[in-house]
Design a protein around this motif. Structure first.
Motif, mmCIF file in Angstrom:
data_model
loop_
_atom_site.group_PDB
_atom_site.id
_atom_site.type_symbol
_atom_site.label_atom_id
_atom_site.label_comp_id
_atom_site.label_asym_id
_atom_site.label_seq_id
_atom_site.Cartn_x
_atom_site.Cartn_y
_atom_site.Cartn_z
ATOM 1 N N ARG A 32 113.393 75.966 -0.911
ATOM 2 C CA ARG A 32 112.599 75.554 -2.074
ATOM 3 C C ARG A 32 113.513 74.883 -3.103
ATOM 4 O O ARG A 32 114.620 75.335 -3.350
ATOM 5 N N VAL A 33 113.016 73.839 -3.686
ATOM 6 C CA VAL A 33 113.798 73.064 -4.651
ATOM 7 C C VAL A 33 113.458 73.547 -6.061
ATOM 8 O O VAL A 33 112.294 73.502 -6.468
ATOM 9 N N PRO A 34 114.458 74.000 -6.805
ATOM 10 C CA PRO A 34 114.207 74.485 -8.167
ATOM 11 C C PRO A 34 113.726 73.368 -9.094
ATOM 12 O O PRO A 34 114.118 72.212 -8.942
ATOM 13 N N ASP A 35 112.898 73.738 -10.062
ATOM 14 C CA ASP A 35 112.494 72.797 -11.099
ATOM 15 C C ASP A 35 113.265 73.135 -12.385
ATOM 16 O O ASP A 35 113.996 74.130 -12.437
ATOM 17 N N MET A 36 113.098 72.313 -13.404
ATOM 18 C CA MET A 36 113.864 72.508 -14.636
ATOM 19 C C MET A 36 113.584 73.853 -15.310
ATOM 20 O O MET A 36 114.533 74.519 -15.755
ATOM 21 N N PRO A 37 112.325 74.319 -15.387
ATOM 22 C CA PRO A 37 112.130 75.647 -15.993
ATOM 23 C C PRO A 37 112.870 76.753 -15.239
ATOM 24 O O PRO A 37 113.379 77.691 -15.862
ATOM 25 N N THR A 38 112.950 76.639 -13.922
ATOM 26 C CA THR A 38 113.681 77.638 -13.142
ATOM 27 C C THR A 38 115.171 77.557 -13.450
ATOM 28 O O THR A 38 115.832 78.580 -13.673
ATOM 29 N N TYR A 39 115.714 76.338 -13.478
ATOM 30 C CA TYR A 39 117.130 76.178 -13.832
ATOM 31 C C TYR A 39 117.400 76.769 -15.223
ATOM 32 O O TYR A 39 118.412 77.435 -15.437
ATOM 33 N N ASN A 40 116.511 76.513 -16.169
ATOM 34 C CA ASN A 40 116.707 77.022 -17.527
ATOM 35 C C ASN A 40 116.717 78.547 -17.559
ATOM 36 O O ASN A 40 117.534 79.161 -18.253
ATOM 37 N N LYS A 41 115.822 79.159 -16.807
ATOM 38 C CA LYS A 41 115.756 80.630 -16.782
ATOM 39 C C LYS A 41 117.024 81.207 -16.153
ATOM 40 O O LYS A 41 117.580 82.190 -16.644
ATOM 41 N N VAL A 42 117.496 80.569 -15.088
ATOM 42 C CA VAL A 42 118.724 81.037 -14.435
ATOM 43 C C VAL A 42 119.922 80.845 -15.372
ATOM 44 O O VAL A 42 120.778 81.733 -15.482
ATOM 45 N N ALA A 43 119.978 79.713 -16.056
ATOM 46 C CA ALA A 43 121.070 79.478 -17.009
ATOM 47 C C ALA A 43 121.063 80.539 -18.104
ATOM 48 O O ALA A 43 122.120 81.038 -18.500
#
Length: 135
Positions: A32-43
């Motif tokens: 699955r390819v992460p989207d920007m909200p997912t990247y932000n939550k992980v960051a």
């Protein structure tokens, strides 16, 4: 991505930051390819964990995937650096970002973020160092 984002958000809201990172890795392992909200939550989770190397790896991964890290992602790395009292490195990273144009911070926002991270940890000397650098 949607169901994983929900699980990641639940883990984040519960303060289970290591679970956020683990779910993110599972999501990618499933293709699955992460989207920007997912990247932000992980960051944000990496910032909460004060995981500088994880933050750097996330930024590099995003760049390789063709997803430009935004100010929020870079800010999370700055927060992790501040949490580890790596202030010189944080200032150098901030200057590098501003010089390269990779991230354009508005006014004193990154300095405020550094000061908030340090004050949350009760590091008033660090806050004064950031304040002095702002001038």
């Amino acid at each position: 991505v949607g169901e994983y984002y929900g699980l990641i958000t639940q883990a984040f809201d519960a303060g289970q930051y290591q679970d956020v990172v683990q779910l993110f890795e599972e999501m990618k392992a499933e293709g699955r390819v992460p989207d920007m909200p997912t990247y932000n939550k992980v960051a944000s989770a990496l910032r909460a964990l004060a995981d500088v190397e994880g933050g750097r790896a996330l930024i590099e991964e995003m760049k390789q995937a063709g997803v430009p890290p935004d100010v929020y992602i870079h800010g999370a790395l700055l927060g992790a650096l501040a949490a580890n009292r790596r202030l010189l490195e944080a200032f150098e990273y901030l200057q590098e970002l501003q010089k390269s144009g990779e991230a354009q911070f508005q006014s004193a926002a990154p300095y405020r973020m550094l000061m908030m991270t340090l004050s949350d940890k009760g590091d008033w000397v660090g806050c004064l160092e950031v304040w002095a650098d702002m001038k």
